[in-house]
Design a protein around this motif. Structure first.
Motif, PDB file in Angstrom:
ATOM      1  N   GLY A 145       0.835  -1.210   0.000  1.00 15.19           N
ATOM      2  CA  GLY A 145       0.000   0.000   0.000  1.00 15.19           C
ATOM      3  C   GLY A 145       0.858   1.243   0.000  1.00 15.19           C
ATOM      4  O   GLY A 145       2.088   1.154  -0.041  1.00 15.19           O
ATOM      5  N   PRO A 146       0.210   2.415   0.042  1.00 17.49           N
ATOM      6  CA  PRO A 146       0.960   3.667  -0.074  1.00 17.49           C
ATOM      7  C   PRO A 146       1.559   4.175   1.241  1.00 17.49           C
ATOM      8  O   PRO A 146       2.270   5.178   1.245  1.00 17.49           O
ATOM      9  N   ASP A 147       1.275   3.504   2.347  1.00 16.49           N
ATOM     10  CA  ASP A 147       1.703   4.027   3.656  1.00 16.49           C
ATOM     11  C   ASP A 147       3.208   4.131   3.787  1.00 16.49           C
ATOM     12  O   ASP A 147       3.945   3.250   3.354  1.00 16.49           O
ATOM     13  N   LYS A 148       3.629   5.222   4.432  1.00 22.88           N
ATOM     14  CA  LYS A 148       5.025   5.302   4.844  1.00 22.88           C
ATOM     15  C   LYS A 148       5.107   4.711   6.242  1.00 22.88           C
ATOM     16  O   LYS A 148       4.409   5.153   7.150  1.00 22.88           O
ATOM     17  N   LEU A 149       5.936   3.730   6.402  1.00 26.14           N
ATOM     18  CA  LEU A 149       5.958   2.985   7.659  1.00 26.14           C
ATOM     19  C   LEU A 149       7.020   3.487   8.617  1.00 26.14           C
ATOM     20  O   LEU A 149       6.849   3.425   9.827  1.00 26.14           O
ATOM     21  N   MET A 150       8.116   3.963   8.049  1.00 29.31           N
ATOM     22  CA  MET A 150       9.171   4.556   8.883  1.00 29.31           C
ATOM     23  C   MET A 150       9.788   5.679   8.070  1.00 29.31           C
ATOM     24  O   MET A 150       9.935   5.564   6.855  1.00 29.31           O
ATOM     25  N   LYS A 151      10.169   6.732   8.802  1.00 24.65           N
ATOM     26  CA  LYS A 151      10.714   7.869   8.082  1.00 24.65           C
ATOM     27  C   LYS A 151      11.628   8.666   8.998  1.00 24.65           C
ATOM     28  O   LYS A 151      11.308   8.867  10.180  1.00 24.65           O
ATOM     29  N   VAL A 152      12.749   9.117   8.467  1.00 27.68           N
ATOM     30  CA  VAL A 152      13.608  10.030   9.220  1.00 27.68           C
ATOM     31  C   VAL A 152      12.952  11.403   9.149  1.00 27.68           C
ATOM     32  O   VAL A 152      12.578  11.868   8.065  1.00 27.68           O
ATOM     33  N   VAL A 153      12.764  12.026  10.301  1.00 26.72           N
ATOM     34  CA  VAL A 153      12.063  13.322  10.346  1.00 26.72           C
ATOM     35  C   VAL A 153      12.935  14.370  11.040  1.00 26.72           C
ATOM     36  O   VAL A 153      13.941  14.051  11.674  1.00 26.72           O
ATOM     37  N   LYS A 154      12.471  15.624  10.864  1.00 25.23           N
ATOM     38  CA  LYS A 154      13.221  16.744  11.452  1.00 25.23           C
ATOM     39  C   LYS A 154      13.139  16.737  12.969  1.00 25.23           C
ATOM     40  O   LYS A 154      12.137  16.344  13.542  1.00 25.23           O
ATOM     41  N   GLN A 155      14.183  17.275  13.569  1.00 24.53           N
ATOM     42  CA  GLN A 155      14.229  17.389  15.028  1.00 24.53           C
ATOM     43  C   GLN A 155      13.776  18.792  15.427  1.00 24.53           C
ATOM     44  O   GLN A 155      13.682  19.655  14.581  1.00 24.53           O
ATOM     45  N   PRO A 156      13.491  19.039  16.666  1.00 27.15           N
ATOM     46  CA  PRO A 156      13.519  18.084  17.766  1.00 27.15           C
ATOM     47  C   PRO A 156      12.221  17.282  17.827  1.00 27.15           C
ATOM     48  O   PRO A 156      11.229  17.641  17.180  1.00 27.15           O
ATOM     49  N   VAL A 157      12.217  16.262  18.638  1.00 28.75           N
ATOM     50  CA  VAL A 157      11.044  15.389  18.718  1.00 28.75           C
ATOM     51  C   VAL A 157       9.826  16.160  19.229  1.00 28.75           C
ATOM     52  O   VAL A 157       8.684  15.827  18.896  1.00 28.75           O
ATOM     53  N   THR A 158      10.067  17.217  19.997  1.00 29.89           N
ATOM     54  CA  THR A 158       8.949  17.964  20.593  1.00 29.89           C
ATOM     55  C   THR A 158       8.015  18.546  19.528  1.00 29.89           C
ATOM     56  O   THR A 158       6.832  18.724  19.784  1.00 29.89           O
ATOM     57  N   ARG A 159       8.551  18.824  18.319  1.00 31.35           N
ATOM     58  CA  ARG A 159       7.674  19.388  17.277  1.00 31.35           C
ATOM     59  C   ARG A 159       6.657  18.343  16.788  1.00 31.35           C
ATOM     60  O   ARG A 159       5.697  18.674  16.090  1.00 31.35           O
ATOM     61  N   HIS A 160       6.862  17.083  17.133  1.00 32.98           N
ATOM     62  CA  HIS A 160       5.953  16.014  16.700  1.00 32.98           C
ATOM     63  C   HIS A 160       5.003  15.567  17.814  1.00 32.98           C
ATOM     64  O   HIS A 160       4.159  14.710  17.588  1.00 32.98           O
ATOM     65  N   LEU A 161       5.223  16.110  19.015  1.00 33.79           N
ATOM     66  CA  LEU A 161       4.411  15.643  20.143  1.00 33.79           C
ATOM     67  C   LEU A 161       3.178  16.524  20.318  1.00 33.79           C
ATOM     68  O   LEU A 161       3.210  17.711  19.987  1.00 33.79           O
ATOM     69  N   PRO A 162       2.111  15.956  20.830  1.00 34.94           N
ATOM     70  CA  PRO A 162       0.863  16.725  20.937  1.00 34.94           C
ATOM     71  C   PRO A 162       0.966  17.841  21.980  1.00 34.94           C
ATOM     72  O   PRO A 162       1.644  17.672  23.002  1.00 34.94           O
ATOM     73  N   ILE A 163       0.268  18.930  21.697  1.00 34.07           N
ATOM     74  CA  ILE A 163       0.232  20.050  22.648  1.00 34.07           C
ATOM     75  C   ILE A 163      -0.562  19.611  23.877  1.00 34.07           C
ATOM     76  O   ILE A 163      -1.563  18.895  23.753  1.00 34.07           O
ATOM     77  N   GLY A 164      -0.096  20.029  25.035  1.00 29.68           N
ATOM     78  CA  GLY A 164      -0.841  19.735  26.266  1.00 29.68           C
ATOM     79  C   GLY A 164      -0.608  18.338  26.802  1.00 29.68           C
ATOM     80  O   GLY A 164      -1.298  17.899  27.726  1.00 29.68           O
ATOM     81  N   ALA A 165       0.353  17.638  26.215  1.00 33.86           N
ATOM     82  CA  ALA A 165       0.607  16.264  26.676  1.00 33.86           C
ATOM     83  C   ALA A 165       1.369  16.272  27.989  1.00 33.86           C
ATOM     84  O   ALA A 165       2.060  17.234  28.319  1.00 33.86           O
ATOM     85  N   ARG A 166       1.229  15.200  28.727  1.00 34.86           N
ATOM     86  CA  ARG A 166       2.087  14.983  29.891  1.00 34.86           C
ATOM     87  C   ARG A 166       3.234  14.081  29.453  1.00 34.86           C
ATOM     88  O   ARG A 166       3.002  12.983  28.933  1.00 34.86           O
ATOM     89  N   ARG A 167       4.449  14.575  29.619  1.00 38.62           N
ATOM     90  CA  ARG A 167       5.631  13.848  29.120  1.00 38.62           C
ATOM     91  C   ARG A 167       6.360  13.216  30.301  1.00 38.62           C
ATOM     92  O   ARG A 167       6.889  13.919  31.155  1.00 38.62           O
ATOM     93  N   ILE A 168       6.377  11.912  30.302  1.00 37.80           N
ATOM     94  CA  ILE A 168       6.890  11.179  31.459  1.00 37.80           C
ATOM     95  C   ILE A 168       8.137  10.396  31.063  1.00 37.80           C
ATOM     96  O   ILE A 168       8.088   9.522  30.193  1.00 37.80           O
ATOM     97  N   GLY A 169       9.249  10.726  31.696  1.00 38.94           N
ATOM     98  CA  GLY A 169      10.491  10.004  31.462  1.00 38.94           C
ATOM     99  C   GLY A 169      10.573   8.812  32.391  1.00 38.94           C
ATOM    100  O   GLY A 169      10.061   8.841  33.516  1.00 38.94           O
ATOM    101  N   MET A 170      11.217   7.756  31.919  1.00 39.07           N
ATOM    102  CA  MET A 170      11.317   6.520  32.697  1.00 39.07           C
ATOM    103  C   MET A 170      12.767   6.224  33.025  1.00 39.07           C
ATOM    104  O   MET A 170      13.609   6.172  32.116  1.00 39.07           O
ATOM    105  N   SER A 171      13.033   6.015  34.317  1.00 37.14           N
ATOM    106  CA  SER A 171      14.392   5.652  34.704  1.00 37.14           C
ATOM    107  C   SER A 171      14.396   4.905  36.027  1.00 37.14           C
ATOM    108  O   SER A 171      13.675   5.274  36.962  1.00 37.14           O
ATOM    109  N   TYR A 172      15.217   3.901  36.086  1.00 31.29           N
ATOM    110  CA  TYR A 172      15.396   3.157  37.335  1.00 31.29           C
ATOM    111  C   TYR A 172      15.930   4.086  38.424  1.00 31.29           C
ATOM    112  O   TYR A 172      15.575   3.954  39.599  1.00 31.29           O
TER     113      TYR A 172
END
Ligand SMILES: C[S@@+](CC[C@H](N)C(=O)[O-])C[C@H]1O[C@@H](n2cnc3c(N)ncnc32)[C@H](O)[C@@H]1O
Length: 245
Positions: free
Chosen positions: A149-176
């Motif tokens: 099909g026509p879908d793009k399944l993986m793609k290198v995109v521009k940085q930073p990742v924050t430009r791709h994240l939804p507004i108003g999201a809660r961003r939770i980092g994970m670390s031991y």
């Protein structure tokens, strides 16, 4: 929230000279009737994805197949663990949560500072060897399109990742080594039900995620987990919260 992939990121709709790869898209996931609108995004940080010409071929460097090559080039083989990313992707993409349509975005940020957007509908190769082959293609061609099909399944995109994240999201980092250990199912109840959630998980063997875009850093177990198990904890907690069985 919850629109088509093109609605969320116009870059997924661009056309380019992409290579057809051995990857295919699953049919659109069935939406969970009981799930609220929100949704979840994942960012896998510090992923080990590096291609080099070994002998005659370009290969994805890994500690098992390229230990001598890496030592010869004064690199530490222990740092070359693309298998961690492979397992992490399978854990996210195979989850009931993804099948229920709640995975809205998935990004991989590599140790070499490449940002990759992954379509939640991708069916990632299940064997490590084929996964490596696909990643070599991605890093050379910058995009992987579905064979069916026509879908793009993986793609290198521009940085930073924050430009791709939804507004108003809660961003939770994970670390031991986070200062607080939380029971994730209780922790997510402290966020409004339709708030988008972004989980940032390390896809490396050592060290911890070092990012400046998270709201909180939490441990989800008193034990050091593999990335795959940390992800399993997240998926389980969200599936319980969203009544996905
Ligand atoms: C193999 S670990 C990386 C090793 C590193 N020493 C650490 O624990 O952060 C891969 C990732 O799993 C996640 N992780 C591991 N144990 C965790 C825990 N107890 N709580 C939350 N996240 C954890 C973190 O995001 C970590 O970066």
């Amino acid at each position: 929230m919850g629109g088509k992939e093109e609605d969320r990121d116009p870059e997924m709709a661009e056309s380019s000279d992409e290579e057809i790869a051995e990857a295919s898209a699953d049919p659109a996931p069935v939406k969970s009737l009981t799930a609220p609108d929100g949704g979840v995004w994942f960012v896998l940080e510090k992923a080990s994805l590096e291609v080099a010409k070994v002998g005659k071929n370009y290969q994805l460097l890994n500690c098992d197949d390229h230990a001598n090559f890496l030592r010869k080039h004064k690199r530490d083989p222990a740092q070359y663990r693309p298998d961690i990313l492979h397992q992490a992707l399978l854990a996210i993409l195979d989850s009931p949560m993804n099948k229920a349509g709640k995975l809205k975005g998935l990004y991989v940020h590599t140790e070499k500072n490449v940002l990759i957007q992954i379509n939640p509908h991708i069916r990632i190769p299940r064997t490590f060897k084929r996964f490596c082959g696909l990643m070599v293609q991605l890093l050379q061609k910058l995009v992987i399109r579905a064979t069916n099909g026509p879908d793009k399944l993986m793609k290198v995109v521009k940085q930073p990742v924050t430009r791709h994240l939804p507004i108003g999201a809660r961003r939770i980092g994970m670390s031991y080594s986070a200062p607080k250990v939380v029971q994730l199912k209780d922790y997510i109840l402290t966020t409004k039900e339709d708030t988008p959630l972004v989980f940032v998980v390390g896809a490396m063997s050592h060290g911890k995620i070092e990012v400046d875009y998270i709201d909180d850093l939490v441990a989800v177990s008193a034990y050091p987990l593999s990335a795959m198990w940390a992800i399993a904890r997240i998926c389980n907690a969200l599936e319980t919260q969203w009544n996905i069985v």
